[in-house]
Scaffold this motif. Sequence first.
Motif, PDB file in Angstrom:
ATOM      1  N   ALA A 111      59.596  16.998 -49.987  1.00  0.00           N
ATOM      2  CA  ALA A 111      60.828  17.622 -50.491  1.00  0.00           C
ATOM      3  C   ALA A 111      61.966  17.436 -49.506  1.00  0.00           C
ATOM      4  O   ALA A 111      63.110  17.149 -49.892  1.00  0.00           O
ATOM      5  N   TRP A 112      61.695  17.588 -48.219  1.00  0.00           N
ATOM      6  CA  TRP A 112      62.728  17.408 -47.197  1.00  0.00           C
ATOM      7  C   TRP A 112      63.225  15.970 -47.173  1.00  0.00           C
ATOM      8  O   TRP A 112      64.419  15.712 -47.038  1.00  0.00           O
ATOM      9  N   SER A 113      62.328  14.990 -47.303  1.00  0.00           N
ATOM     10  CA  SER A 113      62.727  13.588 -47.263  1.00  0.00           C
ATOM     11  C   SER A 113      63.541  13.197 -48.492  1.00  0.00           C
ATOM     12  O   SER A 113      64.381  12.300 -48.428  1.00  0.00           O
ATOM     13  N   LEU A 114      63.297  13.864 -49.622  1.00  0.00           N
ATOM     14  CA  LEU A 114      64.049  13.559 -50.839  1.00  0.00           C
ATOM     15  C   LEU A 114      65.383  14.294 -50.904  1.00  0.00           C
ATOM     16  O   LEU A 114      66.302  13.869 -51.603  1.00  0.00           O
ATOM     17  N   GLY A 115      65.480  15.411 -50.177  1.00  0.00           N
ATOM     18  CA  GLY A 115      66.671  16.253 -50.279  1.00  0.00           C
ATOM     19  C   GLY A 115      66.465  17.339 -51.321  1.00  0.00           C
ATOM     20  O   GLY A 115      65.637  17.211 -52.220  1.00  0.00           O
ATOM     21  N   ILE A 116      67.220  18.411 -51.191  1.00  0.00           N
ATOM     22  CA  ILE A 116      67.038  19.561 -52.081  1.00  0.00           C
ATOM     23  C   ILE A 116      67.288  19.188 -53.532  1.00  0.00           C
ATOM     24  O   ILE A 116      66.578  19.618 -54.448  1.00  0.00           O
ATOM     25  N   ALA A 117      68.300  18.347 -53.766  1.00  0.00           N
ATOM     26  CA  ALA A 117      68.652  18.008 -55.146  1.00  0.00           C
ATOM     27  C   ALA A 117      67.495  17.341 -55.879  1.00  0.00           C
ATOM     28  O   ALA A 117      67.238  17.617 -57.056  1.00  0.00           O
ATOM     29  N   LYS A 118      66.797  16.438 -55.186  1.00  0.00           N
ATOM     30  CA  LYS A 118      65.679  15.736 -55.811  1.00  0.00           C
ATOM     31  C   LYS A 118      64.331  16.377 -55.495  1.00  0.00           C
ATOM     32  O   LYS A 118      63.371  16.195 -56.243  1.00  0.00           O
TER      33      LYS A 118
END
Length: 307
Positions: A111-118
């Motif tokens: 989740a952190w690597s994708l960012g909050i939006a994704k």
Amino acid sequence: MLAVVLWATNATVAAEALRSVTALQLLTLQFGAAAVTLAVLGVCGALRSREAARETWSWRANSPGWRGLAVGMVGLTGTILLQKVSFAFAPVFDANAISYGWPLLIALWGAWSLGIAKGWPHLLLSALGMTGVVMLLGVGAEGLSLGSMVGYACAVGSAVCMAFYTVAAGRLRLRTMQVLLPAAITGTVVAWIGSEVSGAPWPPMSEWLGSIYLGIGPMAAGYLLWTVASARGRPSVIAAIGYLTPFASTALLIAAGAPVTALTAVGAILILACNIGVLLLSHSESHREPETALKPSTPELQRDARH
């Protein structure tokens, strides 16, 4: 999946073994059996192929070098040592559920690597999975003592070490023998020294079988299989498969006589639901985006898979 099956037996066998050996004695036998198994497999592979021997035992410019050794020390030595210490101080049922909660940490990393939006679906599934783990613990059933708190802290540390190892194994070109064998030898020496310092008498060899199985099966075979899987597969899929470990391990503990509560049943269902959810997310992502999994397709990994 085979690695998960082997790891699922870990807590049940360890709980039985700790009836006759101390935690340090168990660790000495487990690490020692794993080191012997890994060495024998490495020698067998070298005898079958001279090229495989060079790839397995030699250091080259593209080797992870000391980084790979550090990953092995944290992933193998740290995970197993902290887990067994947690079993000695906290209830095995509880400590097992916490130490096998490492897929939740990988989902958080995703989740952190994708960012909050994704990455918010991963965050949501992680939260649900953590809720399931807490329910498996049966928080508040027995109260906390200083010893149990130490055990729980070690279980959390074990989960962190395993999550780090799974992610790092996918980022580095790890050669399993170069990484796992030194870690197993180091664990053997550290545990043996600790056992000798404690002065606890060793039980008869007939009571060593469970500890030796833990070294050959869940440790040596399990880590060999998981190292190859982590390097060749998508981290999100590997994490999803990992969710099966606490469920299967808990099921075996219950079959062996551990108490079952309503919280245990609901917790297991939540963990399975998170497993299915992560699988569905990774499947949809693979169709929307090009394959960017951290899985270097190298001759070393292909040979590890065969050997």
